[in-house]
Motif scaffolding. Sequence first.
Motif, PDB file in Angstrom:
ATOM      1  N   PRO A 100      72.701  74.645  22.460  1.00  0.00           N
ATOM      2  CA  PRO A 100      74.043  74.963  21.947  1.00  0.00           C
ATOM      3  C   PRO A 100      75.119  73.976  22.377  1.00  0.00           C
ATOM      4  CG  PRO A 100      73.482  76.413  23.772  1.00  0.00           C
ATOM      5  CD  PRO A 100      72.248  75.615  23.468  1.00  0.00           C
ATOM      6  N   ASN A 101      74.803  73.038  23.256  1.00  0.00           N
ATOM      7  CA  ASN A 101      75.792  72.070  23.728  1.00  0.00           C
ATOM      8  C   ASN A 101      75.937  70.930  22.714  1.00  0.00           C
ATOM      9  OD1 ASN A 101      77.515  70.411  25.126  1.00  0.00           O
ATOM     10  ND2 ASN A 101      75.973  69.697  26.588  1.00  0.00           N
ATOM     11  N   PRO A 102      76.965  70.951  21.878  1.00  0.00           N
ATOM     12  CA  PRO A 102      77.110  69.923  20.840  1.00  0.00           C
ATOM     13  C   PRO A 102      77.597  68.591  21.397  1.00  0.00           C
ATOM     14  CG  PRO A 102      78.994  71.391  20.781  1.00  0.00           C
ATOM     15  CD  PRO A 102      78.077  71.925  21.850  1.00  0.00           C
ATOM     16  N   ASP A 103      78.044  68.556  22.641  1.00  0.00           N
ATOM     17  CA  ASP A 103      78.579  67.313  23.202  1.00  0.00           C
ATOM     18  C   ASP A 103      77.480  66.328  23.591  1.00  0.00           C
ATOM     19  OD1 ASP A 103      81.155  68.299  22.933  1.00  0.00           O
ATOM     20  OD2 ASP A 103      81.101  69.277  24.899  1.00  0.00           O
ATOM     21  N   ASP A 104      76.259  66.824  23.748  1.00  0.00           N
ATOM     22  CA  ASP A 104      75.151  65.944  24.100  1.00  0.00           C
ATOM     23  C   ASP A 104      74.628  65.295  22.822  1.00  0.00           C
ATOM     24  OD1 ASP A 104      73.078  64.615  25.217  1.00  0.00           O
ATOM     25  OD2 ASP A 104      71.962  66.379  25.886  1.00  0.00           O
ATOM     26  N   ARG A 105      75.167  64.125  22.495  1.00  0.00           N
ATOM     27  CA  ARG A 105      74.821  63.471  21.238  1.00  0.00           C
ATOM     28  C   ARG A 105      73.534  62.664  21.317  1.00  0.00           C
ATOM     29  NH1 ARG A 105      76.362  66.272  17.852  1.00  0.00           N
ATOM     30  NH2 ARG A 105      75.914  64.590  16.377  1.00  0.00           N
ATOM     31  N   ASP A 106      72.962  62.511  22.503  1.00  0.00           N
ATOM     32  CA  ASP A 106      71.728  61.736  22.673  1.00  0.00           C
ATOM     33  C   ASP A 106      70.822  62.460  23.669  1.00  0.00           C
ATOM     34  OD1 ASP A 106      69.770  59.831  22.761  1.00  0.00           O
ATOM     35  OD2 ASP A 106      70.947  58.333  23.849  1.00  0.00           O
ATOM     36  N   PRO A 107      70.202  63.569  23.249  1.00  0.00           N
ATOM     37  CA  PRO A 107      69.396  64.383  24.179  1.00  0.00           C
ATOM     38  C   PRO A 107      68.227  63.624  24.794  1.00  0.00           C
ATOM     39  CG  PRO A 107      69.864  65.582  22.148  1.00  0.00           C
ATOM     40  CD  PRO A 107      70.276  64.176  21.914  1.00  0.00           C
ATOM     41  N   LEU A 108      67.659  62.661  24.092  1.00  0.00           N
ATOM     42  CA  LEU A 108      66.516  61.917  24.624  1.00  0.00           C
ATOM     43  C   LEU A 108      66.943  60.736  25.488  1.00  0.00           C
ATOM     44  CD1 LEU A 108      64.054  61.751  21.581  1.00  0.00           C
ATOM     45  CD2 LEU A 108      64.231  63.491  23.365  1.00  0.00           C
ATOM     46  N   HIS A 109      68.242  60.398  25.441  1.00  0.00           N
ATOM     47  CA  HIS A 109      68.759  59.243  26.175  1.00  0.00           C
ATOM     48  C   HIS A 109      68.021  57.957  25.781  1.00  0.00           C
ATOM     49  CE1 HIS A 109      70.923  62.159  28.578  1.00  0.00           C
ATOM     50  NE2 HIS A 109      69.780  62.762  28.882  1.00  0.00           N
ATOM     51  N   ARG A 110      67.755  57.848  24.483  1.00  0.00           N
ATOM     52  CA  ARG A 110      67.069  56.669  23.958  1.00  0.00           C
ATOM     53  C   ARG A 110      67.818  56.079  22.757  1.00  0.00           C
ATOM     54  NH1 ARG A 110      65.083  57.608  28.115  1.00  0.00           N
ATOM     55  NH2 ARG A 110      62.870  57.563  28.725  1.00  0.00           N
ATOM     56  N   GLY A 111      69.052  56.475  22.590  1.00  0.00           N
ATOM     57  CA  GLY A 111      69.832  55.962  21.464  1.00  0.00           C
ATOM     58  C   GLY A 111      69.493  56.601  20.133  1.00  0.00           C
ATOM     59  N   VAL A 112      68.847  57.771  20.175  1.00  0.00           N
ATOM     60  CA  VAL A 112      68.496  58.490  18.944  1.00  0.00           C
ATOM     61  C   VAL A 112      69.608  59.485  18.629  1.00  0.00           C
ATOM     62  CG1 VAL A 112      66.815  59.977  17.808  1.00  0.00           C
ATOM     63  CG2 VAL A 112      66.049  58.244  19.454  1.00  0.00           C
ATOM     64  N   PRO A 113      70.300  59.336  17.503  1.00  0.00           N
ATOM     65  CA  PRO A 113      71.405  60.256  17.196  1.00  0.00           C
ATOM     66  C   PRO A 113      70.914  61.679  16.960  1.00  0.00           C
ATOM     67  CG  PRO A 113      70.930  58.814  15.329  1.00  0.00           C
ATOM     68  CD  PRO A 113      70.116  58.299  16.472  1.00  0.00           C
ATOM     69  N   ARG A 114      71.784  62.619  17.268  1.00  0.00           N
ATOM     70  CA  ARG A 114      71.442  64.036  17.134  1.00  0.00           C
ATOM     71  C   ARG A 114      71.892  64.561  15.777  1.00  0.00           C
ATOM     72  NH1 ARG A 114      73.091  68.777  21.454  1.00  0.00           N
ATOM     73  NH2 ARG A 114      72.384  70.567  20.229  1.00  0.00           N
ATOM     74  N   ALA A 115      71.018  65.299  15.110  1.00  0.00           N
ATOM     75  CA  ALA A 115      71.348  65.890  13.815  1.00  0.00           C
ATOM     76  C   ALA A 115      72.308  67.055  14.005  1.00  0.00           C
ATOM     77  CB  ALA A 115      70.081  66.375  13.112  1.00  0.00           C
ATOM     78  N   ALA A 116      73.049  67.344  12.969  1.00  0.00           N
ATOM     79  CA  ALA A 116      73.953  68.492  13.005  1.00  0.00           C
ATOM     80  C   ALA A 116      73.152  69.775  13.170  1.00  0.00           C
ATOM     81  CB  ALA A 116      74.783  68.551  11.726  1.00  0.00           C
ATOM     82  N   ALA A 117      73.771  70.779  13.753  1.00  0.00           N
ATOM     83  CA  ALA A 117      73.073  72.042  14.012  1.00  0.00           C
ATOM     84  C   ALA A 117      72.670  72.742  12.713  1.00  0.00           C
ATOM     85  CB  ALA A 117      73.962  72.959  14.850  1.00  0.00           C
ATOM     86  N   ASP A 118      73.419  72.490  11.617  1.00  0.00           N
ATOM     87  CA  ASP A 118      73.137  73.170  10.356  1.00  0.00           C
ATOM     88  C   ASP A 118      71.838  72.710   9.712  1.00  0.00           C
ATOM     89  OD1 ASP A 118      75.425  74.619  10.619  1.00  0.00           O
ATOM     90  OD2 ASP A 118      76.640  73.328   9.342  1.00  0.00           O
ATOM     91  N   GLY A 119      71.433  71.448   9.947  1.00  0.00           N
ATOM     92  CA  GLY A 119      70.198  70.973   9.347  1.00  0.00           C
ATOM     93  C   GLY A 119      70.174  69.468   9.192  1.00  0.00           C
ATOM     94  N   PHE A 120      69.117  68.992   8.546  1.00  0.00           N
ATOM     95  CA  PHE A 120      68.929  67.555   8.344  1.00  0.00           C
ATOM     96  C   PHE A 120      68.059  67.353   7.110  1.00  0.00           C
ATOM     97  CE2 PHE A 120      65.649  69.228  11.072  1.00  0.00           C
ATOM     98  CZ  PHE A 120      64.480  68.675  10.604  1.00  0.00           C
ATOM     99  N   LEU A 121      67.942  66.109   6.677  1.00  0.00           N
ATOM    100  CA  LEU A 121      67.096  65.766   5.541  1.00  0.00           C
ATOM    101  C   LEU A 121      65.769  65.218   6.043  1.00  0.00           C
ATOM    102  CD1 LEU A 121      69.599  64.013   3.092  1.00  0.00           C
ATOM    103  CD2 LEU A 121      68.696  66.338   2.965  1.00  0.00           C
ATOM    104  N   LEU A 122      64.673  65.700   5.467  1.00  0.00           N
ATOM    105  CA  LEU A 122      63.339  65.213   5.797  1.00  0.00           C
ATOM    106  C   LEU A 122      62.677  64.777   4.496  1.00  0.00           C
ATOM    107  CD1 LEU A 122      61.074  64.778   7.849  1.00  0.00           C
ATOM    108  CD2 LEU A 122      60.335  67.126   7.422  1.00  0.00           C
ATOM    109  N   LEU A 123      62.445  63.470   4.366  1.00  0.00           N
ATOM    110  CA  LEU A 123      61.913  62.913   3.119  1.00  0.00           C
ATOM    111  C   LEU A 123      62.743  63.353   1.921  1.00  0.00           C
ATOM    112  CD1 LEU A 123      58.060  63.358   3.716  1.00  0.00           C
ATOM    113  CD2 LEU A 123      59.419  61.281   3.955  1.00  0.00           C
ATOM    114  N   GLY A 124      64.046  63.409   2.114  1.00  0.00           N
ATOM    115  CA  GLY A 124      64.953  63.757   1.032  1.00  0.00           C
ATOM    116  C   GLY A 124      65.124  65.237   0.778  1.00  0.00           C
ATOM    117  N   ALA A 125      64.384  66.084   1.500  1.00  0.00           N
ATOM    118  CA  ALA A 125      64.475  67.534   1.309  1.00  0.00           C
ATOM    119  C   ALA A 125      65.323  68.148   2.417  1.00  0.00           C
ATOM    120  CB  ALA A 125      63.094  68.163   1.304  1.00  0.00           C
TER     121      ALA A 125
END
Length: 276
Positions: free
Chosen positions: A52-77
């Motif tokens: 629930p912590n939205p301030d952590d924009r890089d949870p893996l600490h590897r420069g991978v951006p975090r998707a919005a909590a509402d969802g994301f696109l996977l292969l365009g879906a």
Amino acid sequence: PNIRLLSFFLDDGILIGRQDDLTRAFDLLLTMGPQHGLHLNPSKSLIWCGDPNPDDRDPLHRGVPRAAADGFLLLGAPVGNIPFSRDVVSARVEKINAIFDLLPSLNDAHIEFSLLRHCFSLPKFAYCLRTSNPTHLQPIYTYFDSLQASSFSRILGRPLTDAGRTQAFLPVKLGGAGLRSATLHSAAAFISSISQTAPILNSLLPPQSSRRSLNDAFTLLQSASGNANYSSLTLLPPNFTQHSLSSKIDLFTYSNLLNSSVVRDQYAEARPKRIL
């Protein structure tokens, strides 16, 4: 690392697991991937987590951006909650509508109709129908159908009656214009997609994992096809496909059109009168 799911389609992969396991797996892909031709770009990767912590924009600490909590696109879906899916599908409809608006610039009715029917209507939207649950998207699909009908009406140079619009969405072999209704065929597309991908899904997920409910989609299919028996995958015709289900829908729509009072009256007026 203990990864719950590791699946790749060409160079697109998805990993599911705990944060520390994902970090170790990502490091392995970074170090061992290049020797196998896989070169990861962290900035083009994405991570979604339920933290629930939205301030952590890089949870893996590897420069991978975090998707919005509402969802994301996977292969365009769209993968996410209902509002997210609606927003994604609505955005695609508006992109197609922008193409519809450009058709008049061709100044050739035949080419405009060919592009509308074969390229820019349902063919450009079919993937969305197969990957998105239609239950909460019917108003968007109805709007998309109205855009198709309006574009076809402009090409004809005259408004469509209700019966004329229904006929336009029938295949040519049934006397239609060959346009396809997203509203009518969305359930057939989605249910067929789920059925055809079930073996892959079952091989990836453990038996105790819950599966997507299709009850509401079957309700839509029953209404579109006029067949109350279409209530589960086991009650559909053997080896059914999206095409075969859509054919059932077309025949039901065609039958209703022929039996409508408007069409009967038009036929009676056009029929030659016997002279006594």
